[in-house]
Design an enzyme around this catalytic site. Structure first.
Site, mmCIF file in Angstrom:
data_model
loop_
_atom_site.group_PDB
_atom_site.id
_atom_site.type_symbol
_atom_site.label_atom_id
_atom_site.label_comp_id
_atom_site.label_asym_id
_atom_site.label_seq_id
_atom_site.Cartn_x
_atom_site.Cartn_y
_atom_site.Cartn_z
ATOM 1 N N ASP A 36 0.805 -1.225 0.000
ATOM 2 C CA ASP A 36 0.000 0.000 0.000
ATOM 3 C C ASP A 36 0.838 1.276 0.000
ATOM 4 O OD1 ASP A 36 -2.312 -1.405 -0.056
ATOM 5 O OD2 ASP A 36 -2.830 -1.138 2.049
ATOM 6 N N ASP A 285 -17.441 31.378 -36.669
ATOM 7 C CA ASP A 285 -16.586 30.193 -36.714
ATOM 8 C C ASP A 285 -17.115 29.066 -35.827
ATOM 9 O OD1 ASP A 285 -14.140 28.903 -37.576
ATOM 10 O OD2 ASP A 285 -13.459 29.132 -35.519
ATOM 11 N N GLY A 420 -10.766 16.720 -35.206
ATOM 12 C CA GLY A 420 -11.409 15.520 -35.730
ATOM 13 C C GLY A 420 -11.953 15.749 -37.121
ATOM 14 N N LEU A 421 -12.527 16.932 -37.357
ATOM 15 C CA LEU A 421 -13.025 17.255 -38.689
ATOM 16 C C LEU A 421 -11.872 17.317 -39.679
ATOM 17 C CD1 LEU A 421 -15.393 18.108 -40.488
ATOM 18 C CD2 LEU A 421 -14.914 20.480 -39.847
#
Length: 540
Positions: A36, A285, A420-421
């Site tokens: 631990d 935008d 991503g686009l």
């Protein structure tokens, strides 16, 4: 108790470590077996703290269980005091040592050390990390605060004084949030009396009662202590957590009311030119972001705040939210009702993954766990909550709270969608003469381009299918012949190629709809025609 690969929260003694490590002049003696002893890993490697955590372990082993483990603890406590000379000590047991029932508090009391000793009783098998942090902070405040102190009534023109409660070690952006909110309060003309637990000493906790009110930044850690301060000293506490532009304005108004200031004047003084996120979200935008489907999961404080920001400030659509913080389940359910969704209250990451797959969001806002889930599902993700990894303790200034925090949130949430686009467009034009993977960089000119073999035409007939696909199709046809078997459709190469042209944020839905259509029609192989038929079917 459920065995799992990953967990959102550690046991409660990890929460106690977070309080001890956040404070100064405090040492935590933990009765624990050898396995631990991982505080150094948590704080020096993940949080990248410059100093080792103030934790001493007894580190007993299996062979010690036949002897006097109580004596081991007393020796460890005595040596820790002599070596580190703390102003106060915390003592307790880890989840494993709890089974031995050695009573660290009683054992340390017998040592008669000349400093306050706070004994922690943290039920490891019923509670978890955040509860352990909240209980530890409460016990420290309760046992170290001087209850004879009272804030004298303020004279006309005297500045208000507040405590800031909640920032701790291993917290998600707590260091930067504290800096941002401290600047905000000082700009309002409010003095900061004690900040705790982060950076506080036992002497600071002793004088915590000499303030007008408390600013609670993280209710998971500070709400219990704030309640005790209200009962003991009559100090009111803030309820609004200043994450997001709207919440920050509400927070300023709430603090101004507690401090006896003009709220609108305070807003004018604090907002200034730094609140850029609202304008960005309204700009042309950002119209691309409107109505994007978002799923939110994490600790209750960040989830409730993130859902409000997503829906009200960025124009997203919240399709689901949830938390692993069961102690705050009611707050999250109330927030979910505002958006017409059902809250997911679970600390099982498999439940969360199943809900994300079911809802098919276009963006996931979650913890480090959801980042892994979203990566597997091919969905953009931004981390907004603990548990976090080393990458979420940046060297730069990156708060979540206040107006600068709203700017950071805008950037953090928008970039996964924009990038991503961009990746999708690159993928779409991968076969283009200029963009294919073997093309030379365009700025070098066409003369250095490498020749590229013409793409081979792909026919979806069985005769020209790859052997693996043909074998899978044969197996599916054989299964279809048995009325008791469920048809599992296989994607043909042309259909798979066409599927990759579909934007990433709806590709998963298109795949599932097509497979459902093929299953309902009993089709063993999904061809290009099947893909178009399914699209027409579900668009009716």
């Amino acid at each position: 108790m459920q065995l799992t690969l990953w967990t959102y929260e550690g046991p409660p003694h990890v929460g106690a470590m977070r309080i001890a490590t956040a404070m100064k002049g405090v040492h935590y003696v933990l009765h624990a077996p050898q396995g631990d002893t991982y505080a150094d890993l948590l704080f020096t490697m993940i949080e990248r703290d410059a100093r080792r955590p103030p934790v001493t372990y007894t580190t007993f082993q299996a062979r010690d269980l036949g002897g006097d483990t109580a004596e081991l603890f007393k020796n460890a406590a005595r040596e820790a005091f002599e070596r580190f000379a703390p102003q106060a000590m915390m003592v307790g047991s880890s989840c494993s040592a709890e089974l031995i029932q050695d009573d660290p508090g009683g054992l340390c009391k017998a040592l008669d050390l000349p400093v306050p000793v706070v004994a922690l009783e943290l039920p490891s098998y019923q509670r978890k990390e955040n509860w352990g942090a909240a209980e530890t902070f409460y016990q420290m405040v309760r046992q170290l605060a001087d209850t004879t102190l009272r804030r004298a009534p303020r004279e006309a023109g005297q500045r208000a004084r507040c405590n800031i409660l909640g920032p701790a070690a291993l917290g998600f952006r707590h260091r930067d949030d504290l800096r941002e909110i401290s600047g905000l309060l000082m700009a309002m003309g409010i003095d900061i009396h004690v900040t705790a637990p982060l950076g506080a000493t036992p002497a600071d906790l002793a004088r915590i009662g000499d303030a007008d009110f408390n600013v609670v930044l993280y209710p998971e850690i500070a709400s219990v202590a704030a309640g005790w301060l209200k009962r003991t000293f009559g100090q009111p506490s803030t309820k609004v957590v200043p994450i997001g532009s709207g919440a920050t304005r509400d927070f300023i108004r709430e603090v101004a009311a507690l401090a006896g200031l003009d709220p609108e004047e305070a807003l004018t003084r604090c907002e200034g030119p730094h609140a850029r996120a609202p304008w960005y979200a309204r700009s042309v935008d950002s119209t691309y972001l409107t109505a994007k489907r978002v799923f939110v999961f994490g600790d209750a404080t960040h989830v409730v705040a993130a859902a409000r920001i997503a829906q009200d400030e960025m124009g997203f659509t919240v399709v689901g939210l949830g938390t692993y913080s069961r102690e705050f389940a009611r707050d999250v359910r109330e927030a979910a009702a505002l958006y017409g969704v059902e809250a997911l209250i679970s600390d099982d990451y498999l439940d969360v993954e199943a809900r994300i797959a079911e809802l098919q969001p276009e963006l996931v806002l979650g913890s480090q766990m959801e980042r892994h889930i979203a990566k597997r599902l091919g969905v953009p993700c931004a981390v907004i909550s603990a548990p976090v990894h080393v990458q979420d303790f940046p060297a730069r200034y990156s708060p979540q709270m206040g107006f600068e925090g709203a700017n950071v949130l805008f950037d953090t949430w928008v970039h996964p969608l924009m990038m991503g686009l961009e990746e999708h467009l690159i993928g779409m034009f991968r076969g283009d003469a200029e963009f294919h993977e073997d093309a030379a960089p365009s700025h070098l000119g066409g003369s250095v381009s490498r020749p590229v073999a013409a793409p081979t035409a792909v026919d979806s007939t069985e005769a020209e299918m790859p052997e693996a696909v043909t074998a899978q199709a044969d197996a599916a046809i054989a299964a279809a012949a048995d009325s008791s078997a469920q048809v599992v459709a296989t994607w043909g190469p042309e259909a798979e190629k066409e599927l990759r042209k579909i934007p990433f944020f709806v590709r998963g839905k298109a795949r599932r709809n097509t497979e459902t259509y093929a299953r309902d029609k009993g089709l063993p192989v999904i061809t290009l025609e099947t893909l178009y038929d399914a699209k027409a079917h579900f668009s009716r």
